[in-house]
Design a protein around this motif. Structure first.
Motif, PDB file in Angstrom:
ATOM      1  N   ALA A  92       0.833  -1.210   0.000  1.00 11.06           N
ATOM      2  CA  ALA A  92       0.000   0.000   0.000  1.00 11.06           C
ATOM      3  C   ALA A  92       0.863   1.253   0.000  1.00 11.06           C
ATOM      4  O   ALA A  92       0.569   2.234  -0.707  1.00 11.06           O
ATOM      5  CB  ALA A  92      -0.932  -0.016   1.215  1.00 11.06           C
ATOM      6  N   VAL A  93       1.933   1.249   0.788  1.00 14.31           N
ATOM      7  CA  VAL A  93       2.815   2.421   0.843  1.00 14.31           C
ATOM      8  C   VAL A  93       3.555   2.591  -0.476  1.00 14.31           C
ATOM      9  O   VAL A  93       3.762   3.721  -0.939  1.00 14.31           O
ATOM     10  CB  VAL A  93       3.793   2.297   2.030  1.00 14.31           C
ATOM     11  N   MET A  94       3.932   1.491  -1.113  1.00 11.88           N
ATOM     12  CA  MET A  94       4.609   1.599  -2.401  1.00 11.88           C
ATOM     13  C   MET A  94       3.688   2.192  -3.457  1.00 11.88           C
ATOM     14  O   MET A  94       4.126   2.936  -4.331  1.00 11.88           O
ATOM     15  CB  MET A  94       5.117   0.227  -2.847  1.00 11.88           C
ATOM     16  N   ARG A  95       2.394   1.881  -3.380  1.00 10.13           N
ATOM     17  CA  ARG A  95       1.454   2.488  -4.322  1.00 10.13           C
ATOM     18  C   ARG A  95       1.252   3.974  -4.019  1.00 10.13           C
ATOM     19  O   ARG A  95       0.947   4.757  -4.908  1.00 10.13           O
ATOM     20  CB  ARG A  95       0.120   1.739  -4.275  1.00 10.13           C
ATOM     21  N   LEU A  96       1.432   4.325  -2.759  1.00 15.27           N
ATOM     22  CA  LEU A  96       1.321   5.729  -2.364  1.00 15.27           C
ATOM     23  C   LEU A  96       2.551   6.529  -2.761  1.00 15.27           C
ATOM     24  O   LEU A  96       2.472   7.742  -2.955  1.00 15.27           O
ATOM     25  CB  LEU A  96       1.118   5.802  -0.846  1.00 15.27           C
ATOM     26  N   LEU A  97       3.691   5.851  -2.898  1.00 12.64           N
ATOM     27  CA  LEU A  97       4.965   6.505  -3.220  1.00 12.64           C
ATOM     28  C   LEU A  97       5.555   5.901  -4.488  1.00 12.64           C
ATOM     29  O   LEU A  97       6.586   5.236  -4.441  1.00 12.64           O
ATOM     30  CB  LEU A  97       5.947   6.334  -2.055  1.00 12.64           C
ATOM     31  N   PRO A  98       4.911   6.091  -5.640  1.00 15.50           N
ATOM     32  CA  PRO A  98       5.438   5.485  -6.866  1.00 15.50           C
ATOM     33  C   PRO A  98       6.841   5.994  -7.163  1.00 15.50           C
ATOM     34  O   PRO A  98       7.135   7.171  -7.051  1.00 15.50           O
ATOM     35  CB  PRO A  98       4.431   5.929  -7.937  1.00 15.50           C
ATOM     36  N   GLY A  99       7.725   5.053  -7.517  1.00 19.09           N
ATOM     37  CA  GLY A  99       9.092   5.426  -7.836  1.00 19.09           C
ATOM     38  C   GLY A  99       9.975   5.634  -6.623  1.00 19.09           C
ATOM     39  O   GLY A  99      11.128   6.028  -6.764  1.00 19.09           O
ATOM     40  N   GLN A 100       9.467   5.379  -5.415  1.00 14.16           N
ATOM     41  CA  GLN A 100      10.242   5.599  -4.188  1.00 14.16           C
ATOM     42  C   GLN A 100      10.184   4.351  -3.299  1.00 14.16           C
ATOM     43  O   GLN A 100       9.828   4.420  -2.131  1.00 14.16           O
ATOM     44  CB  GLN A 100       9.702   6.803  -3.422  1.00 14.16           C
ATOM     45  N   GLY A 101      10.522   3.220  -3.882  1.00 17.51           N
ATOM     46  CA  GLY A 101      10.435   1.968  -3.138  1.00 17.51           C
ATOM     47  C   GLY A 101      11.289   1.952  -1.894  1.00 17.51           C
ATOM     48  O   GLY A 101      10.887   1.396  -0.858  1.00 17.51           O
ATOM     49  N   GLU A 102      12.497   2.559  -1.960  1.00 21.14           N
ATOM     50  CA  GLU A 102      13.364   2.553  -0.780  1.00 21.14           C
ATOM     51  C   GLU A 102      12.751   3.379   0.356  1.00 21.14           C
ATOM     52  O   GLU A 102      12.848   3.020   1.542  1.00 21.14           O
ATOM     53  CB  GLU A 102      14.768   3.070  -1.121  1.00 21.14           C
ATOM     54  N   ARG A 103      12.074   4.485   0.013  1.00 26.53           N
ATOM     55  CA  ARG A 103      11.411   5.282   1.044  1.00 26.53           C
ATOM     56  C   ARG A 103      10.240   4.503   1.637  1.00 26.53           C
ATOM     57  O   ARG A 103      10.000   4.548   2.848  1.00 26.53           O
ATOM     58  CB  ARG A 103      10.915   6.606   0.460  1.00 26.53           C
ATOM     59  N   ALA A 104       9.509   3.774   0.787  1.00 26.52           N
ATOM     60  CA  ALA A 104       8.383   2.982   1.276  1.00 26.52           C
ATOM     61  C   ALA A 104       8.853   1.926   2.261  1.00 26.52           C
ATOM     62  O   ALA A 104       8.274   1.746   3.343  1.00 26.52           O
ATOM     63  CB  ALA A 104       7.660   2.327   0.098  1.00 26.52           C
ATOM     64  N   GLY A 105       9.938   1.206   1.905  1.00 26.04           N
ATOM     65  CA  GLY A 105      10.452   0.170   2.795  1.00 26.04           C
ATOM     66  C   GLY A 105      10.924   0.740   4.118  1.00 26.04           C
ATOM     67  O   GLY A 105      10.663   0.172   5.186  1.00 26.04           O
ATOM     68  N   ALA A 106      11.601   1.891   4.070  1.00 25.05           N
ATOM     69  CA  ALA A 106      12.089   2.512   5.302  1.00 25.05           C
ATOM     70  C   ALA A 106      10.930   2.975   6.177  1.00 25.05           C
ATOM     71  O   ALA A 106      10.957   2.827   7.403  1.00 25.05           O
ATOM     72  CB  ALA A 106      13.001   3.695   4.962  1.00 25.05           C
ATOM     73  N   THR A 107       9.897   3.528   5.554  1.00 27.67           N
ATOM     74  CA  THR A 107       8.751   4.031   6.315  1.00 27.67           C
ATOM     75  C   THR A 107       8.063   2.905   7.081  1.00 27.67           C
ATOM     76  O   THR A 107       7.745   3.044   8.264  1.00 27.67           O
ATOM     77  CB  THR A 107       7.746   4.701   5.356  1.00 27.67           C
ATOM     78  N   VAL A 108       7.824   1.798   6.402  1.00 27.00           N
ATOM     79  CA  VAL A 108       7.138   0.683   7.059  1.00 27.00           C
ATOM     80  C   VAL A 108       7.973   0.127   8.214  1.00 27.00           C
ATOM     81  O   VAL A 108       7.460  -0.158   9.292  1.00 27.00           O
ATOM     82  CB  VAL A 108       6.813  -0.423   6.038  1.00 27.00           C
ATOM     83  N   GLN A 109       9.285  -0.012   8.003  1.00 25.49           N
ATOM     84  CA  GLN A 109      10.078  -0.633   9.058  1.00 25.49           C
ATOM     85  C   GLN A 109      10.304   0.302  10.244  1.00 25.49           C
ATOM     86  O   GLN A 109      10.586  -0.163  11.353  1.00 25.49           O
ATOM     87  CB  GLN A 109      11.390  -1.173   8.512  1.00 25.49           C
TER      88      GLN A 109
END
Length: 400
Positions: free
Chosen positions: A330-347
């Motif tokens: 869900a966060v990756m869909r919210l942040l297209p093109g920013q997978g590393e930011r999505a992973g950091a946010t969730v963790q």
């Protein structure tokens, strides 16, 4: 556009084969390896405490340091994952896990053990941002939730090998040798990391001007939701055997149930990821529902009795902690093109909650008793579900 219509827009990299699953295998292996220092040392708690002369409170503080380092290290990890090739980042995580296990095995006092866990936590912080970048660049949109479910399942599977080492190696060989045997996992993960090549990433898609503001408000609420829900679920996982014996199960049966709950948790995360890809827009709703199931499971555990514990514990560990991959998607869909930011946010949410849970649960159960503390944990998970709903609602309103 509504919240649930947001899609990942990461361009496929030049040279992509369209077959990302070998790289996903490397990510899963690295995820398990990076968690081995924490789970390996936790599984060997009794001989480690006795061998190093550390109190249970001191041991808990050292273990919490691993998760705190993972949460706080996420801010730097997302920048590292954005700038360095994914295989290099994953290999670095494996090297730090290997160093942490070697340092812990050689520890002569509690301070060295705590330092080893901090090193391991720093390495663990690198994994999810690198995974997010790889998934965003290589995994087809129709398999996004399955891929993030695989990463989530790796976290669920991570305690299995340390449990085996504690059961079969620590007795005859000693806890130090058991930790060195656990180092085989990161030693294998380091060369395997280079299967996760990403090629050259394409440009990030254009987003609406209000996208960052909308994402920011929702990310804060979803990160808070992850932290709150993890506090409750992690408490159940960390004190599973204690809760089982308090409910009338034998220690052996409670331990068996813990292993079963771990296997069910892995299956739930993979199945949820695969099924969610059929309707990816509903991921935030599914995350909320799974958090609610976790709260219900904790309430059953608090009720007492073997049957209530078995049903409640499976819900709390398998369902209540099975949402992590769906939240990452869900966060990756919210942040297209920013997978590393999505992973950091969730963790940040996941490991922040994991750092708080063991010490808070231990202190609260001593003061309030186990049933009341488990009910409090259920209420905390409910608060997490409410925060998840609030973040989803805020994004829908902002999207119009």
């Amino acid at each position: 556009m509504t919240t649930t219509e947001i899609e990942i827009g990461t361009a496929r990299p030049a040279g992509s084969t369209g077959r990302p699953w070998a790289g996903m295998g490397a990510i899963v292996l690295t995820s398990v390896a990076a968690m081995t220092p924490a789970f390996g040392i936790a599984a060997l708690a009794t001989p480690v405490e006795r061998g190093l002369g550390v109190s249970a409170t001191g041991f808990g503080l050292a273990l919490s340091g691993f998760f705190a380092a993972s949460a706080l290290g996420s801010f730097a990890a997302k920048r590292v994952a954005a700038r360095l090739p994914v295989p290099v980042v994953l290999a670095a995580a494996g090297v730090l896990a290997l160093a942490a296990l070697a340092l812990a095995a050689a520890a002569g006092n509690p301070a060295v053990l705590a330092a080893a866990l901090l090193v391991g936590g720093a390495g663990n912080a690198l994994v999810q941002p690198a995974a997010g970048r790889y998934i965003g660049a290589r995994v087809p949109r129709g398999r996004l939730s399955l891929a993030t479910g695989m990463v989530s399942a790796a976290l669920g599977a991570a305690p299995l090998v340390p449990g085996l080492l504690a059961g079969f190696a620590a007795g005859p060989l000693g806890w130090r040798t058991a930790l060195l045997l656990g180092a085989v996992l990161p030693a294998v993960a380091i060369p395997a990391a280079f299967l996760a090549g990403t090629g050259r990433a394409g440009p990030a898609p254009k987003r609406a001007a209000d996208g960052p503001a909308r994402a920011g408000r929702t990310l804060v609420l979803w990160t808070l939701a992850a932290g709150l829900a993890t506090v409750g679920s992690n408490a159940a996982a960390s004190f599973f055997v204690q809760l089982g014996t308090h409910s009338g199960l034998s220690t052996g049966l409670a331990g068996l149930m813990q292993s079963l709950a771990g296997v069910v948790a892995v299956a739930v995360r993979l199945a949820a990821g695969g099924l969610a890809d059929r309707a990816p827009r509903r991921n935030p709703v599914l995350v909320t529902a799974m958090m609610l199931s976790g709260a219900a499971g904790l309430a059953l555990v608090a009720a007492g009795g073997p049957a209530a514990f078995v049903a409640g514990a499976l819900l709390a560990v398998a369902g209540g902690w099975g949402w992590t991959g769906l939240l990452l998607a869900a966060v990756m869909r919210l942040l297209p093109g920013q997978g590393e930011r999505a992973g950091a946010t969730v963790q940040i949410g996941l490991f922040g909650g994991a750092a708080v849970a063991p010490l808070a649960f231990g202190a609260a159960s001593s003061a309030l008793g186990v049933p009341v503390t488990v009910l409090v944990a259920a209420l905390i998970v409910l608060a997490g579900a409410a925060s998840m709903l609030a973040g989803t609602a805020a994004l829908r309103r902002a999207a119009g």
